[in-house]
Design a protein around this motif. Sequence first.
Motif: not given
Length: 561
Positions: A90-117
């Motif tokens: 429960v706590l991992g989903t709220i404060f870890f996974a949600g922010v991690h997944d949304m953040g990776a999606l946002w950062a990649s979108t801001r950089h032409k869909g590049k992978s995290m690598g």
Amino acid sequence: MQSIMIVLFGIAGMIFGWFVYSKFIAEKIFKMDDGFITPAHELNDGVDYVPTNKVVLWGHHFTSVAGAAPIVGPAIAVYWGWVPAVLWVVLGTIFFAGVHDMGALWASTRHKGKSMGALSETVIGKRTRALFMIVVFLVLLMVNAVFGVVIANSFVANPTAVLPAWSAIIVALVIGQLLKRKIPLVPLCIVGVAVLYATIYIGSGAPISLPSELLGLTDKANWIVILFIYAAVASLLPVWMLLQPRDFINGMQLLVGLVLLYGAVFVVMPDITAPAFNTQTVVDTPSIIPLLFVTIACGAVSGFHGIVSSGTSSKQLNKESDGRFVGYLGAVGEGCLALITLVAVSGVMLAVSPEEWHEIYSHLGAGSVSAFITGGSNLISNGWGISAEIAATLLAVMVVLFAGTTMDSGVRLQRYIIQEWGDIYQLKLLKNGVIATFIAVACCLLLAFGAGGASGSGGMIIWPLFGSTNQILASLTLLVISVYLIKLGRPAKFTLIPMSFVLVMAFFAGLIKLVEYYEQGNWLLVSLDIVVLVVSVLVMLEAWSVITRLRKDNATHKQTQ
């Protein structure tokens, strides 16, 4: 009765995460802007970069990241007791996974869909990119090779799941064509899910099995080969043709499954027979800290999610604000699956007494998927009056379809990584999609059959590394997002705090496993574990030097104002 309290606690937490915390992060920290032109529009090629309805994209993202992991991890980790497992989910989903997944999606979108690598080069530096992509490729290799084994084992153990699993592909292809012709989504969704469940009903009475030996391979090995041939073809098709509709239908199928499972809890109100904290563990059981935090990955936080967010999902995002719906709500969906898994493997529907529960969970690793299918099917059968056989087929198909969609996306992501290497090192051959896919599949099959022999189970040899490696990747993804936020002059504590916690737990777990592999004389795992640990330290040092420089620059800038 205890099961209802677990469910209510989890639902309340997920509601807070979606309506309050995710909204704050999206609007105040990431500052998602619908005026920003996403890569799906800027680079639209009709194959990988395709603007997609957020509900359809959520279905793709959710089922790609889910796989079998949010079932397997919690079904194993409950051995330490249901309380720590529920809290982490429960706590991992709220404060870890949600922010991690949304953040990776946002950062990649801001950089032409590049992978995290690839993105790590832009945010941190060139050396980081090379190191980061080693970990990414290793994780993808493990996931693809192992999920091939998981699906093959499920087909052999549950032949009634074969017909509906392959029928889902045909349904998806038809829906993909109809969506392309602008047929409304809602009726297609209803018809698609209805057909899928009809095949589950038919499949429960029509088992399909391969010969026990064919072409010198066992039935399981032949399924592995068939699955990789399918995954290779699927990874080259335009996303709208198979990937999106298949994942969307699977997502809807999961929602129905979750409704059946959660609804049954309120109807049956089962008691929990598993201990809140297990004090009867066997002598050699590893410590709950840090192993809990790498055993439950998907369902709390997982580095593989960052690969999907920045691999396929960011290339299909219609507008930036959709990233909250796709990324954070995808994590919530997975958290809900992990939570109901814990209920299914902890209650009287699996074991009628604490003594019987301890017999099933005699050691860490016992129970797992079979415990979920048994407990979940009994729960659905008692709650809704559905036969236990059909309920078991339904849950087995759910596991297979999740693992299949993850494998589909995983091979496609491996192809992206190889093509990015071709781009980075100016190797034209690697830029070719067919060649890159062939290399990706060849690597998986080489691991499967080269290390595992005729059984094709070679991926299981390095799978013990997945837990710590995957969580180290999650922490590195959060680190990249944090550095990017600092560069933008925005608060980074909401990503740095979870990054620090996950890194410490994962690194500590990696060290424990390193000692274990050394004592076993398993030099392959010793070598790979050392590589992952060293790479993570080097990436952290590179990132810290960038953060230090940015802070000095910011301080100098303030003094000159």
